[in-house]
Write a protein that holds these residues in place. Structure first.
Motif, PDB file in Angstrom:
ATOM      1  N   ARG A   1      30.624  18.074   8.741  1.00  0.00           N
ATOM      2  CA  ARG A   1      31.152  16.726   8.496  1.00  0.00           C
ATOM      3  C   ARG A   1      32.633  16.660   8.844  1.00  0.00           C
ATOM      4  O   ARG A   1      33.096  15.686   9.464  1.00  0.00           O
ATOM      5  CB  ARG A   1      30.924  16.323   7.042  1.00  0.00           C
ATOM      6  CG  ARG A   1      31.368  14.892   6.729  1.00  0.00           C
ATOM      7  CD  ARG A   1      30.836  14.419   5.381  1.00  0.00           C
ATOM      8  NE  ARG A   1      31.268  15.260   4.269  1.00  0.00           N
ATOM      9  CZ  ARG A   1      30.453  16.072   3.588  1.00  0.00           C
ATOM     10  NH1 ARG A   1      29.167  16.176   3.916  1.00  0.00           N
ATOM     11  NH2 ARG A   1      30.927  16.796   2.595  1.00  0.00           N
ATOM     12  N   SER A   2      33.389  17.671   8.466  1.00  0.00           N
ATOM     13  CA  SER A   2      34.825  17.714   8.784  1.00  0.00           C
ATOM     14  C   SER A   2      35.057  17.639  10.288  1.00  0.00           C
ATOM     15  O   SER A   2      35.913  16.891  10.769  1.00  0.00           O
ATOM     16  CB  SER A   2      35.455  19.007   8.246  1.00  0.00           C
ATOM     17  OG  SER A   2      35.504  19.028   6.842  1.00  0.00           O
ATOM     18  N   ILE A   3      34.297  18.435  11.021  1.00  0.00           N
ATOM     19  CA  ILE A   3      34.475  18.485  12.478  1.00  0.00           C
ATOM     20  C   ILE A   3      34.096  17.157  13.120  1.00  0.00           C
ATOM     21  O   ILE A   3      34.818  16.625  13.968  1.00  0.00           O
ATOM     22  CB  ILE A   3      33.654  19.639  13.079  1.00  0.00           C
ATOM     23  CG1 ILE A   3      34.223  20.983  12.610  1.00  0.00           C
ATOM     24  CG2 ILE A   3      33.670  19.571  14.603  1.00  0.00           C
ATOM     25  CD1 ILE A   3      33.336  22.173  12.917  1.00  0.00           C
ATOM     26  N   LYS A   4      32.982  16.608  12.692  1.00  0.00           N
ATOM     27  CA  LYS A   4      32.526  15.352  13.286  1.00  0.00           C
ATOM     28  C   LYS A   4      33.475  14.189  12.973  1.00  0.00           C
ATOM     29  O   LYS A   4      33.788  13.366  13.840  1.00  0.00           O
ATOM     30  CB  LYS A   4      31.117  15.023  12.789  1.00  0.00           C
ATOM     31  CG  LYS A   4      30.036  15.893  13.416  1.00  0.00           C
ATOM     32  CD  LYS A   4      28.652  15.472  12.931  1.00  0.00           C
ATOM     33  CE  LYS A   4      27.555  16.238  13.643  1.00  0.00           C
ATOM     34  NZ  LYS A   4      26.202  15.849  13.173  1.00  0.00           N
ATOM     35  N   GLU A   5      33.950  14.127  11.725  1.00  0.00           N
ATOM     36  CA  GLU A   5      34.760  12.983  11.299  1.00  0.00           C
ATOM     37  C   GLU A   5      36.235  13.117  11.667  1.00  0.00           C
ATOM     38  O   GLU A   5      36.899  12.108  11.923  1.00  0.00           O
ATOM     39  CB  GLU A   5      34.626  12.787   9.786  1.00  0.00           C
ATOM     40  CG  GLU A   5      33.226  12.365   9.357  1.00  0.00           C
ATOM     41  CD  GLU A   5      33.093  12.190   7.855  1.00  0.00           C
ATOM     42  OE1 GLU A   5      34.096  12.443   7.128  1.00  0.00           O
ATOM     43  OE2 GLU A   5      32.002  11.811   7.402  1.00  0.00           O
ATOM     44  N   LYS A   6      36.752  14.347  11.711  1.00  0.00           N
ATOM     45  CA  LYS A   6      38.185  14.536  11.943  1.00  0.00           C
ATOM     46  C   LYS A   6      38.526  15.023  13.345  1.00  0.00           C
ATOM     47  O   LYS A   6      39.590  14.683  13.881  1.00  0.00           O
ATOM     48  CB  LYS A   6      38.746  15.544  10.922  1.00  0.00           C
ATOM     49  CG  LYS A   6      38.637  15.115   9.459  1.00  0.00           C
ATOM     50  CD  LYS A   6      39.609  14.008   9.129  1.00  0.00           C
ATOM     51  CE  LYS A   6      39.551  13.648   7.654  1.00  0.00           C
ATOM     52  NZ  LYS A   6      40.033  14.723   6.763  1.00  0.00           N
ATOM     53  N   LEU A   7      37.660  15.819  13.954  1.00  0.00           N
ATOM     54  CA  LEU A   7      37.999  16.454  15.229  1.00  0.00           C
ATOM     55  C   LEU A   7      37.292  15.831  16.429  1.00  0.00           C
ATOM     56  O   LEU A   7      37.900  15.648  17.481  1.00  0.00           O
ATOM     57  CB  LEU A   7      37.703  17.963  15.170  1.00  0.00           C
ATOM     58  CG  LEU A   7      38.344  18.732  14.003  1.00  0.00           C
ATOM     59  CD1 LEU A   7      38.076  20.217  14.152  1.00  0.00           C
ATOM     60  CD2 LEU A   7      39.826  18.445  13.867  1.00  0.00           C
ATOM     61  N   MET A   8      36.024  15.494  16.270  1.00  0.00           N
ATOM     62  CA  MET A   8      35.288  14.944  17.406  1.00  0.00           C
ATOM     63  C   MET A   8      35.736  13.530  17.778  1.00  0.00           C
ATOM     64  O   MET A   8      35.337  12.996  18.814  1.00  0.00           O
ATOM     65  CB  MET A   8      33.784  14.964  17.129  1.00  0.00           C
ATOM     66  CG  MET A   8      33.174  16.361  17.102  1.00  0.00           C
ATOM     67  SD  MET A   8      33.353  17.287  18.659  1.00  0.00           S
ATOM     68  CE  MET A   8      34.697  18.426  18.258  1.00  0.00           C
ATOM     69  N   VAL A   9      36.563  12.921  16.953  1.00  0.00           N
ATOM     70  CA  VAL A   9      37.107  11.591  17.277  1.00  0.00           C
ATOM     71  C   VAL A   9      38.394  11.697  18.097  1.00  0.00           C
ATOM     72  O   VAL A   9      38.930  10.681  18.545  1.00  0.00           O
ATOM     73  CB  VAL A   9      37.378  10.778  15.986  1.00  0.00           C
ATOM     74  CG1 VAL A   9      36.077  10.529  15.246  1.00  0.00           C
ATOM     75  CG2 VAL A   9      38.386  11.491  15.084  1.00  0.00           C
ATOM     76  N   LEU A  10      38.884  12.917  18.316  1.00  0.00           N
ATOM     77  CA  LEU A  10      40.094  13.114  19.112  1.00  0.00           C
ATOM     78  C   LEU A  10      39.759  12.968  20.601  1.00  0.00           C
ATOM     79  O   LEU A  10      38.608  13.089  21.000  1.00  0.00           O
ATOM     80  CB  LEU A  10      40.696  14.494  18.824  1.00  0.00           C
ATOM     81  CG  LEU A  10      41.116  14.752  17.371  1.00  0.00           C
ATOM     82  CD1 LEU A  10      41.613  16.187  17.205  1.00  0.00           C
ATOM     83  CD2 LEU A  10      42.189  13.760  16.922  1.00  0.00           C
ATOM     84  N   PRO A  11      40.776  12.732  21.444  1.00  0.00           N
ATOM     85  CA  PRO A  11      40.521  12.575  22.881  1.00  0.00           C
ATOM     86  C   PRO A  11      39.884  13.813  23.513  1.00  0.00           C
ATOM     87  O   PRO A  11      40.127  14.945  23.090  1.00  0.00           O
ATOM     88  CB  PRO A  11      41.919  12.319  23.455  1.00  0.00           C
ATOM     89  CG  PRO A  11      42.709  11.766  22.317  1.00  0.00           C
ATOM     90  CD  PRO A  11      42.191  12.455  21.098  1.00  0.00           C
ATOM     91  N   ASP A  12      39.069  13.586  24.532  1.00  0.00           N
ATOM     92  CA  ASP A  12      38.369  14.659  25.230  1.00  0.00           C
ATOM     93  C   ASP A  12      39.292  15.792  25.666  1.00  0.00           C
ATOM     94  O   ASP A  12      38.933  16.967  25.612  1.00  0.00           O
ATOM     95  CB  ASP A  12      37.664  14.115  26.487  1.00  0.00           C
ATOM     96  CG  ASP A  12      36.394  13.351  26.174  1.00  0.00           C
ATOM     97  OD1 ASP A  12      35.948  13.384  25.018  1.00  0.00           O
ATOM     98  OD2 ASP A  12      35.847  12.716  27.107  1.00  0.00           O
ATOM     99  N   GLU A  13      40.469  15.413  26.137  1.00  0.00           N
ATOM    100  CA  GLU A  13      41.346  16.400  26.773  1.00  0.00           C
ATOM    101  C   GLU A  13      42.128  17.268  25.795  1.00  0.00           C
ATOM    102  O   GLU A  13      42.875  18.174  26.208  1.00  0.00           O
ATOM    103  CB  GLU A  13      42.331  15.700  27.718  1.00  0.00           C
ATOM    104  CG  GLU A  13      43.320  14.757  27.043  1.00  0.00           C
ATOM    105  CD  GLU A  13      42.828  13.318  26.939  1.00  0.00           C
ATOM    106  OE1 GLU A  13      43.682  12.415  26.840  1.00  0.00           O
ATOM    107  OE2 GLU A  13      41.598  13.093  26.935  1.00  0.00           O
ATOM    108  N   VAL A  14      41.985  17.028  24.505  1.00  0.00           N
ATOM    109  CA  VAL A  14      42.714  17.836  23.521  1.00  0.00           C
ATOM    110  C   VAL A  14      42.274  19.299  23.641  1.00  0.00           C
ATOM    111  O   VAL A  14      41.088  19.624  23.579  1.00  0.00           O
ATOM    112  CB  VAL A  14      42.478  17.322  22.089  1.00  0.00           C
ATOM    113  CG1 VAL A  14      43.030  18.311  21.063  1.00  0.00           C
ATOM    114  CG2 VAL A  14      43.134  15.957  21.907  1.00  0.00           C
ATOM    115  N   ARG A  15      43.244  20.182  23.823  1.00  0.00           N
ATOM    116  CA  ARG A  15      42.991  21.614  23.916  1.00  0.00           C
ATOM    117  C   ARG A  15      42.963  22.194  22.507  1.00  0.00           C
ATOM    118  O   ARG A  15      43.864  21.967  21.712  1.00  0.00           O
ATOM    119  CB  ARG A  15      44.089  22.273  24.754  1.00  0.00           C
ATOM    120  CG  ARG A  15      44.092  23.797  24.789  1.00  0.00           C
ATOM    121  CD  ARG A  15      42.882  24.421  25.407  1.00  0.00           C
ATOM    122  NE  ARG A  15      42.600  24.008  26.778  1.00  0.00           N
ATOM    123  CZ  ARG A  15      41.587  24.505  27.494  1.00  0.00           C
ATOM    124  NH1 ARG A  15      40.769  25.414  26.982  1.00  0.00           N
ATOM    125  NH2 ARG A  15      41.384  24.064  28.722  1.00  0.00           N
TER     126      ARG A  15
END
Length: 206
Positions: free
Chosen positions: A171-185
């Motif tokens: 849930r953390s990854i989906k809600e907080k990280l997967m919403v970031l731009p594609d190009e984020v390293r």
């Protein structure tokens, strides 16, 4: 920003230097247990540490934090929900290597808090699941995320330690990280770097 990566300690933890190339000010992210080696790198390169950032309180990330902070006169940052993990050897899993270490932070930060350190702006993202107070540090301008043991290349952090939860980390990854731009390293606590785009497309846990 220039990023330097050093593999440190008994379980191959990634320590990162986030360096402001204009000023040589820098942040130390998860120094593991290699204070002497990291300090020598800093001195040799003429860098100016401004803070230690902990993604979470496990021994393989936090053991050298206090020594580094004392050596350079800087503060240690961690998420406010991680205090309990830092301070208990069973929860910081130092007990696994026969130690009873107690760690600490000087500054406990909140989810969504914006920090201005070393001339750079970063956002704290609370991502529980590996530990209760695990967090990631997101540098929006540079499109860089230090994900600790939350998100790995094609994997996620272990959830079988005290305070861990598979449903929570996903849930953390989906809600907080997967919403970031594609190009984020993404620079994780172990193994190779990746991008949000790669993980969104192919991480089997998501």
């Amino acid at each position: 920003m220039r990023i330097e990566q050093y593999c440190v300690g008994q379980v191959a933890t990634n320590c990162y230097f986030a360096i402001n190339e204009e000023t040589k000010e820098m942040l130390i992210i998860d120094p593991g247990d290699s204070a002497e080696m990291l300090s020598e790198k800093i001195k040799t390169k003429g860098l100016k540490p401004q803070a230690v950032l902990l993604t979470h309180g496990h021994f393989d990330h936090a053991m050298a934090a206090e020594e580094m902070a004392e050596k350079f006169g800087i503060k240690i940052y961690a998420h406010e929900a991680e205090k309990d993990t830092l301070e208990q050897p069973r929860k910081n899993v130092a007990i696994m290597i026969g130690r009873k270490d107690v760690y600490h932070a000087d500054v406990y930060v909140k989810d969504g808090e914006i920090l201005n350190l070393a001339g750079m702006e970063l956002k704290v993202l609370h991502t529980p699941g590996h530990t209760k107070g695990g967090c990631c540090y997101y540098f929006e301008r540079e499109k860089v995320l230090f994900s600790g043991d939350t998100l790995f290349c094609q994997s996620v952090g272990r959830t079988d330690f005290p305070g861990g939860s598979m449903s929570e980390i996903v849930r953390s990854i989906k809600e907080k990280l997967m919403v970031l731009p594609d190009e984020v390293r993404v620079y994780p606590g172990h193994m190779d770097s990746t991008t949000i785009e790669i993980e969104r497309a192919g991480n089997p846990y998501l």
